[in-house]
Design an enzyme around this catalytic site. Structure first.
Site, short mmCIF file in Angstrom:
data_model
loop_
_atom_site.label_atom_id
_atom_site.label_comp_id
_atom_site.label_asym_id
_atom_site.label_seq_id
_atom_site.Cartn_x
_atom_site.Cartn_y
_atom_site.Cartn_z
N LYS A 165 -22.29 19.00 -32.92
CA LYS A 165 -21.98 18.56 -34.31
C LYS A 165 -21.77 16.97 -34.18
CE LYS A 165 -21.40 19.40 -38.65
NZ LYS A 165 -22.16 19.61 -39.47
N ASP A 211 -24.41 24.00 -37.69
CA ASP A 211 -24.64 24.81 -38.75
C ASP A 211 -26.05 25.16 -38.93
OD1 ASP A 211 -24.54 21.96 -39.11
OD2 ASP A 211 -24.74 21.90 -41.27
N ASP A 252 -17.75 29.39 -28.82
CA ASP A 252 -16.96 30.42 -29.23
C ASP A 252 -17.53 31.06 -30.43
OD1 ASP A 252 -14.80 32.37 -29.07
OD2 ASP A 252 -13.37 30.95 -29.78
#
Length: 430
Positions: A227, A293, A317
């Site tokens: 990210k 995303d 995770d």
């Protein structure tokens, strides 16, 4: 204290390689809740596979060690020092699901094991078994391995509760020394704060281990998931450090999208795919990256485009469980926690303790069985590992399933945990 007998044979790690005797001692933690049931089934399957493959010339000597509720009841501690010493001493271990203590003390026994033993790679291969119900149209396209950083990020996160003295002091410190940064925090009162560490050495060793794994397993595409568009000095740094170690240490074996972008005027997905094809045809591993995303969308729409995902702790995770859901759930998802620099590895069930069905012979042991299959491959016993896969595939094809899966499969035969283990063993050799 660890006591050795003259019969005991111990796996060692020498010059970057495991040295595995024919009759190694391997410690195991059965686990809490359904742990005993899934462990008994797993032990039966593994012992059968090893005996069928090696005809008594190899076998595992299992050593039970304590952690979780049973350890707390017997010793007053959730994770005894002796258990950690055993895992270090014997190098390889396996465990069932463990309860996370409620209230004070250890946040998570799984996290404690990973951090105390510095098991910096969480390895999660995700694939579909024909006959398992899945929510996507083509689960057979999912064959993705995840290398998740296992000791930093939220696993090393420092948190301060809203309204606490520590939180107020940190707000004051930021205000005094970083006035521009403090403006990013909309509410400076009653706000919980956390510090998220991602380091260069932690990132480099993860990416380096992933590249070595890809070379060994003939994987052609590695994707760094991050990210970094928002968190530039943590997630973004992870990305840059990953590219750096790949280009500097493996320049003759890899070609990165960053290298291509620096040298080419053309851009866009079409050109990137052409460069990817050229790199693979030349025998190199193509390394690219994707924002987190977008990764969730792309692994749903085009899972066949991904082989090995390398990512930070929290991203990994989320992704590992989401990918497992695409092929039928974490009940059939294996996992391992590994330090490739010391060889120490603990293989584990990826699901929880499911106390509501504990003792009812209903639990699906597939996650732990497949984790044990990973363990056998890790120690070089591929013959036994192949038998386990064969037995599982045939059992699932026969629609002989535990309740969690049979409820979704028409004309399936519902079997219990122990019966499923019997069926898998039978299908290994029939």
């Amino acid at each position: 204290m660890i006591k050795n007998t003259f019969q005991e044979q111990i796996i060692t790690f020498f010059q970057g390689k495991l040295v595995v005797p024919d009759f190694p001692t391997i410690p195991f933690i059965p686990g809490d809740g359904i742990g005993n049931e899934v462990w008994n089934a797993t032990e039966q399957v593994v012992n059968f596979a090893v005996n069928a493959s090696y005809k008594g010339k190899k076998s595992i000597r299992w050593k039970k060690v304590l952690a979780g509720e049973k350890a707390f009841q017997e010793t007053g501690t959730w994770l005894p020092d002796e258990t950690l010493a055993d895992f270090r001493h014997y190098v390889i271990g396996i465990k069932g699901p463990l309860t996370t203590p409620v209230g004070g003390g250890i946040r998570s026994l799984n996290v404690a094991l990973r951090k105390d033993l510095d098991l910096y790679v969480c390895l999660r291969p995700v694939r579909w078994f024909k006959g398992i119900p899945a929510p996507v149209h083509h689960p057979e396209n999912v064959n993705i391995t995840i290398f998740r950083e296992n000791t930093e990020d939220v696993y090393s996160g420092v948190e301060f509760a809203a309204g606490s003295t520590e939180s107020r002091l940190l707000i004051e410190l930021l205000g005094q020394h970083f006035p521009k940064e403090i403006q990013k925090i909309r509410f400076t009162e009653d706000v919980g704060l956390a510090i998220k560490p991602i380091s260069k050495p932690g990132s480099e060793r993860l990416v380096q281990s992933a590249i070595e794994y890809a070379i060994q397993e003939n994987i052609k595409v590695i994707t760094l998931v991050h990210k970094g568009n928002i968190m530039k000095f943590t997630e973004g740094a992870f990305l840059q450090w990953g590219y750096d170690i790949a280009e500097q240490k493996y320049g003759s074996k890899v070609y990165t999208s960053r290298q291509w972008q620096k040298t080419q005027k053309s851009s866009g997905e079409e050109f990137a795919n052409k460069e990817k094809e050229k790199a693979i045809k030349s025998g190199k591993i193509w390394i690219n990256d994707i924002i987190t995303d977008a990764a969730f969308q792309q692994v749903l729409l085009y899972p066949q485009e991904f082989e090995l995902l390398v990512t930070t702790n929290l991203n990994g995770d989320y992704l590992s469980d989401a990918l497992a859901a695409q092929v039928g759930g974490i009940g059939i998802a294996p996992g391992a926690n590994i330090n490739y620099q010391t060889g120490i590895a603990i293989f584990e069930a990826t699901h929880g303790t499911a106390p509501s069905i504990a003792g009812k012979n209903m639990a699906n042991p597939s996650s732990l069985i497949l984790s044990a299959e990973m363990m056998l491959r890790y120690i070089g016993w591929e013959g036994a590992a192949n038998l386990i896969i064969h037995g599982l595939e045939r059992s699932i094809a026969e629609k002989k399933l535990t309740p969690d899966l049979s409820q979704f499969v028409e004309q399936s035969i519902r079997v219990g945990t122990s019966e499923f283990a019997d069926i898998v063993c039978k299908n290994m050799i029939d």
